[in-house]
Each structure stands twice: as C-alpha cells, then as structure tokens.
Write an enzyme that holds these catalytic residues in place. Structure first.
Site, PDB file in Angstrom:
ATOM      1  N   ASP A 265     -22.284  54.908  -9.814  1.00 21.35           N
ATOM      2  CA  ASP A 265     -22.821  53.576  -9.511  1.00 21.35           C
ATOM      3  C   ASP A 265     -22.405  53.221  -8.080  1.00 21.35           C
ATOM      4  OD1 ASP A 265     -23.555  50.713 -11.227  1.00 21.35           O
ATOM      5  OD2 ASP A 265     -22.533  50.532  -9.281  1.00 21.35           O
ATOM      6  N   ILE A 266     -23.368  52.803  -7.282  1.00 22.75           N
ATOM      7  CA  ILE A 266     -23.065  52.471  -5.877  1.00 22.75           C
ATOM      8  C   ILE A 266     -22.191  51.216  -5.827  1.00 22.75           C
ATOM      9  CG2 ILE A 266     -24.047  51.918  -3.629  1.00 22.75           C
ATOM     10  CD1 ILE A 266     -26.557  53.438  -4.428  1.00 22.75           C
ATOM     11  N   ASN A 273     -28.103  44.656  -0.099  1.00 19.19           N
ATOM     12  CA  ASN A 273     -29.346  43.896  -0.273  1.00 19.19           C
ATOM     13  C   ASN A 273     -29.233  42.523   0.381  1.00 19.19           C
ATOM     14  OD1 ASN A 273     -31.089  45.599  -1.607  1.00 19.19           O
ATOM     15  ND2 ASN A 273     -30.394  45.010  -3.654  1.00 19.19           N
ATOM     16  N   HIS A 278     -33.778  43.907   1.113  1.00 25.25           N
ATOM     17  CA  HIS A 278     -34.106  44.809   0.009  1.00 25.25           C
ATOM     18  C   HIS A 278     -34.554  46.189   0.505  1.00 25.25           C
ATOM     19  CE1 HIS A 278     -35.727  45.795  -4.014  1.00 25.25           C
ATOM     20  NE2 HIS A 278     -34.802  44.924  -4.410  1.00 25.25           N
ATOM     21  N   GLU A 308     -29.066  51.111  -9.450  1.00 27.34           N
ATOM     22  CA  GLU A 308     -28.295  51.860  -8.442  1.00 27.34           C
ATOM     23  C   GLU A 308     -27.323  52.785  -9.150  1.00 27.34           C
ATOM     24  OE1 GLU A 308     -26.119  49.468 -10.038  1.00 27.34           O
ATOM     25  OE2 GLU A 308     -24.911  49.354  -8.190  1.00 27.34           O
ATOM     26  N   ARG A 328     -15.855  65.820  -5.972  1.00 32.01           N
ATOM     27  CA  ARG A 328     -16.606  66.329  -4.825  1.00 32.01           C
ATOM     28  C   ARG A 328     -17.761  65.397  -4.462  1.00 32.01           C
ATOM     29  NH1 ARG A 328     -19.072  71.155  -6.725  1.00 32.01           N
ATOM     30  NH2 ARG A 328     -21.083  70.091  -6.715  1.00 32.01           N
TER      31      ARG A 328
HETATM   32  P1  GH3 Z   1     -20.405  47.026  -8.080  1.00 35.29           P
HETATM   33  O1  GH3 Z   1     -19.592  47.671  -7.034  1.00 35.29           O
HETATM   34  O2  GH3 Z   1     -19.571  46.275  -9.074  1.00 35.29           O
HETATM   35  O3  GH3 Z   1     -21.315  47.992  -8.752  1.00 35.29           O
HETATM   36  O4  GH3 Z   1     -21.286  45.940  -7.358  1.00 35.29           O
HETATM   37  P2  GH3 Z   1     -22.830  45.955  -7.121  1.00 35.29           P
HETATM   38  O5  GH3 Z   1     -23.167  44.927  -6.137  1.00 35.29           O
HETATM   39  O6  GH3 Z   1     -23.280  47.329  -6.812  1.00 35.29           O
HETATM   40  O7  GH3 Z   1     -23.362  45.656  -8.601  1.00 35.29           O
HETATM   41  P3  GH3 Z   1     -24.461  44.731  -9.142  1.00 35.29           P
HETATM   42  O8  GH3 Z   1     -24.799  45.307 -10.498  1.00 35.29           O
HETATM   43  O9  GH3 Z   1     -24.060  43.315  -9.106  1.00 35.29           O
HETATM   44  O10 GH3 Z   1     -25.706  44.937  -8.192  1.00 35.29           O
HETATM   45  C1  GH3 Z   1     -26.644  45.896  -8.353  1.00 35.29           C
HETATM   46  C2  GH3 Z   1     -27.806  45.505  -7.487  1.00 35.29           C
HETATM   47  O11 GH3 Z   1     -28.713  46.575  -7.336  1.00 35.29           O
HETATM   48  C3  GH3 Z   1     -28.598  44.355  -8.041  1.00 35.29           C
HETATM   49  C4  GH3 Z   1     -30.040  44.751  -7.809  1.00 35.29           C
HETATM   50  O12 GH3 Z   1     -30.740  43.751  -7.097  1.00 35.29           O
HETATM   51  C5  GH3 Z   1     -29.931  45.966  -6.973  1.00 35.29           C
HETATM   52  N1  GH3 Z   1     -31.019  46.889  -7.202  1.00 35.29           N
HETATM   53  C6  GH3 Z   1     -31.380  47.468  -8.365  1.00 35.29           C
HETATM   54  N2  GH3 Z   1     -32.442  48.301  -8.181  1.00 35.29           N
HETATM   55  C7  GH3 Z   1     -32.772  48.206  -6.859  1.00 35.29           C
HETATM   56  C8  GH3 Z   1     -33.772  48.830  -6.058  1.00 35.29           C
HETATM   57  O13 GH3 Z   1     -34.593  49.622  -6.522  1.00 35.29           O
HETATM   58  N3  GH3 Z   1     -33.802  48.521  -4.742  1.00 35.29           N
HETATM   59  C9  GH3 Z   1     -32.888  47.657  -4.189  1.00 35.29           C
HETATM   60  N4  GH3 Z   1     -32.980  47.409  -2.901  1.00 35.29           N
HETATM   61  N5  GH3 Z   1     -31.959  47.057  -4.921  1.00 35.29           N
HETATM   62  C10 GH3 Z   1     -31.871  47.322  -6.238  1.00 35.29           C
HETATM   63 MG    MG Z   2     -23.066  48.897  -8.232  1.00 36.78          MG
HETATM   64 MG    MG Z   3     -24.774  48.916 -11.577  1.00 41.17          MG
END
Ligand code: GH3
Ligand code: MG
Ligand code: MG
Length: 405
Positions: A265-266, A273, A278, A308, A328
C-alpha cells in the site's frame, strides 16, 4: 420415386445461390470485425458461387471450357479463403501469401500444358489440385493455431477434412468424368445427386459458420482480457489475480505447497493527490506499478488489487523467501523517485506478508479456498507495518514457517 427429383445441375445451382447468400450473412455478421479477413472470405464465397454456377450451366455453354473456368474459380476461392484465414491469424503480408495467390493460376497453366486435349485427365488433375489446396488450408489452420482461440478453427478443420475426402474420389485414376448430367434416371443416380448436394451444402455451412465462430471466439477472449487489465497501470486487476490463482492453486494444493501473499500500500498517497492533483497521483500509481513489474519473477503474480494497493503472490514460497522479496520490493520503491513536473518525489510503500500452507484437504477440495481470509491476514500485517512507521514490511503472526529439522 419417393425422393423429389433432383439432378446435379440443380444441386450445383442451389450451392451457388447459397454461397452468394452466405456473402450477405458474412457481411451482416462480420462487419464489426475489421481487418480479420472477412472481406477475403466474402471474395472466396463469390468465387466459389461462380464456380458452382458455371458447373450448373456447363451444358448450356461449351461444356469443357465452362468446366475449366469453373475449376479455376473453385481454386481461386480456396486461395482467397487461405488468404482470409492468414489475415484472421494476423500475419503480415509475406511471400507465402504471394505463393498462395499464385497457386491456382500456376496449377491451371500446368494442367493446360499437360492435358489440353484430354478433358478427363484435366478434370482429374484439377480435382487433385483442389485437394492439395484444401491440405494447404489445413496446414495454415494448424500452423497458426496459437493465433486463434476457442474451437471455431477446429470445426473449420473438420469441415475441410470432409471436403478433401469428398473431392478425393474425383482425383483418382478411373474416376468418373466430372461433367454434369442434366437428367438422372435410376434411384442410385438420384441418391448420388442428393448426396452431392448435401455434402456441398454441409461444407459451405461449416466453413462460414466456423469462421463466424472464430471471429466471435476471439472477440469474447479480447473482452475477457480487457475486463482483467487495469487501464491505468496495465497490470492485471483483482479479478484476473483471483482467476489465475484458481488456475494454479489445485496443483499447489496437491503438492502440499504454500502461497506467499505480499500486500503493498502506497504511504501517504492521499497527500500526493492533495498536493499535486489527481493526475500526479495517477502518475505515481503508474510509476510504482512499473517498479513492481520489474521485480516480479516468472511464476509470480502481480496485480493492482485496489486504489493504491498492489498484491504479489508467490508460489510455494516459504516465510523467509516471502520476507526477502517484500524487503527487496519495499527498498526498490524507496530508491526509485518519481518526477512530478518540476518536483522529484520519493514514494514509499508498506507491505504485509502472509504465507499460507495449502493442502487439498484444507478446504472443500481445491474450489473452496479461503482467499479472503488469507488476504485479511496480509492486510492486518500491512497495518502493523504502517503503525511501525511505514516504508517497511511486517509478517502476519499466522504465517506458515517450516518447522526446523
Ligand atoms: P496510508 O499511508 O495510511 O496508506 O495513507 P494514504 O493517504 O495512502 O491512505 P488513504 O487510504 O487515506 O488514501 C488512499 C487514496 O488513494 C485515496 C484515494 O483518493 C486515492 N486513490 C485511489 N485510487 C486512485 C486512483 O486511481 N488515482 C488517484 N490519483 N488516486 C487514487
Ligand atoms: Mg495508502
Ligand atoms: Mg490503502
């Protein structure tokens, strides 16, 4: 006589008319399949129709000349069909296509040279040439089978074998002369006329319907593939991952092997964003997908699992191997910054590892595997890694580890 009267002329006329009506069918059904040989098959049907019509009319025309032209038209029809199949198989134009196109012309020249004044021999040679062309068509189908999906091409192959067998008797020495008799008298002759009509009709139907099947099989396969690829990252999606797993899991179960799951998970992706928009977020997703793609090896699965989140599945990996891969991958992402306009952004991921031992008796056979339970374990481990400061991996406590000997 019990049978309705039918003579060979009528049989050939029916076949000619149905060849031409099949052109309309192919046009209606095939026009939404561009550049897959439909036009060539239509041309082939037109040529076959002309050939059959000339045979039907040969009594009204100078018979031998009409028959010679009709043999050429049937040969040309076969060549056009072969070129159509090659286009369907998406081969680029090559010398082989040139040879296929020239074959009926070359054969006609040779038959004329060998048997200008012996029409019986000419007819036999022409039929032998026709059998040869059917064999070429079969060879094209078989050699290009990897370029086709489904069963349509096998139906076509079966039809071609029937066709070759039905022409073969007319190519052998002592075969009856292939001119058509306008009137048939005996029951045997009636039956022959009906058999001839039946075989020609069956061949025609089989070749056109099998070609339509081939087109449809490919479309279905393309749609299935498109439904399993994530458009943004071009990685397999969750659905594809689960399907591929279902494909190899029974074997792993029989081997009493294991499945290693790494859920990535990123970190702080929402910030990207929010700060850069976006589109920049999308670019980061593509970038991370690219890094991961370079890290997966043969036999491992990689998918974009959700927004993500990515999943790597390792086949028969033990706990240590799965941890090595996770370490890795986390490091590779950390060390590969992404350019966002004028900014260089460092991206990190957190990973959760779960290694599941699988055996055939564990679930209800190979079909009842509790994938959702396994991915939950990896997800929980991933949150442990997040809690511990992100940019690292953690292993689920229920991960299988081999008992030290
Ligand atoms: P954490 O380190 O806890 O994972 O924090 P985070 O910000 O990565 O986690 P969070 O789940 O709050 O955010 C995930 C975000 O990913 C929310 C959503 O808007 C974004 N996202 C999901 N799919 C896409 C996509 O296809 N494109 C873009 N640009 N953003 C996306
Ligand atoms: Mg995340
Ligand atoms: Mg997530």
């Amino acid at each position: 006589m019990l049978l309705p009267q039918l003579n060979p002329q009528t049989a050939f006329t029916i076949t000619a008319l149905s060849s031409w009506s099949m052109i309309a069918l192919l046009w209606v059904m095939g026009r939404s399949f561009p550049r897959q040989g439909v036009a060539w098959i239509m041309g082939s049907l037109a040529s076959f129709g002309l050939g059959y019509m000339l045979i039907a009319l040969s009594r009204a025309l100078p018979t031998e000349e009409a028959m010679r032209v009709s043999y050429f038209m049937l040969g040309l029809g076969s060549s056009l069909a072969a070129l159509g199949i090659r286009r369907f198989q998406l081969y680029r134009w090559s010398l082989a296509d040139g040879a296929i196109a020239l074959l009926p012309h070359a054969m006609t020249a040779v038959w004329l040279a060998l048997a200008l004044n012996d029409f019986t021999l000419y007819a036999r040679l022409s039929n032998a040439g026709f059998v040869l062309q059917i064999i070429v068509l079969c060879a094209i189908l078989i050699s290009g089978r990897k370029r086709m999906v489904g069963h349509g091409w096998k139906v076509m192959l079966g039809g071609l074998v029937i066709q070759a067998l039905s022409v073969l008797p007319f190519a052998l020495p002592g075969s009856p002369p292939s001119t058509v008799e306008p009137v048939v008298h005996s029951l045997a002759e009636q039956l022959m006329a009906w058999a001839l009509c039946g075989v020609m009709f069956l061949n025609l139907q089989l070749s056109v319907l099998s070609f339509l099947m081939m087109l449809q099989d490919r479309r279905t396969d393309n749609e299935r593939q498109a439904a399993e690829v994530d458009v943004l990252t071009q990685l397999p999606n969750r659905r594809s991952l689960v399907r591929q797993l279902a494909h190899w899991l029974p074997l792993v179960m029989r081997q009493q092997g294991s499945v290693g799951i790494i859920l990535l998970d990123i970190d702080h992706f929402k910030q990207v964003n929010d700060a850069f928009g976006h589109d920049a977020g999308d670019r980061v997703l593509q970038h991370v997908a690219g890094v991961l793609r370079e890290e997966v090896r043969q036999g491992e699965l990689l998918a974009r699992y959700g927004g993500e989140e990515f999943v790597i599945v390792l086949r028969n990996a033990d706990r240590q191997t799965a941890m090595t891969v996770a370490a890795r991958v986390v490091e590779k992402v950390r060390n590969a910054p992404v350019q966002l306009g004028t900014h260089v952004r460092h991206v990190t991921v957190s990973a959760g590892v779960h290694v599941q031992k699988v055996a055939i008796d564990e679930a209800d056979g190979a079909s009842g595997w509790p994938w959702h339970d396994w991915i939950r374990q990896a997800d929980a481990a991933m949150y442990v890694a997040k809690g511990a400061g992100r940019n690292q991996f953690a292993v689920s406590p229920r991960s299988h580890a081999p008992v030290p000997a």
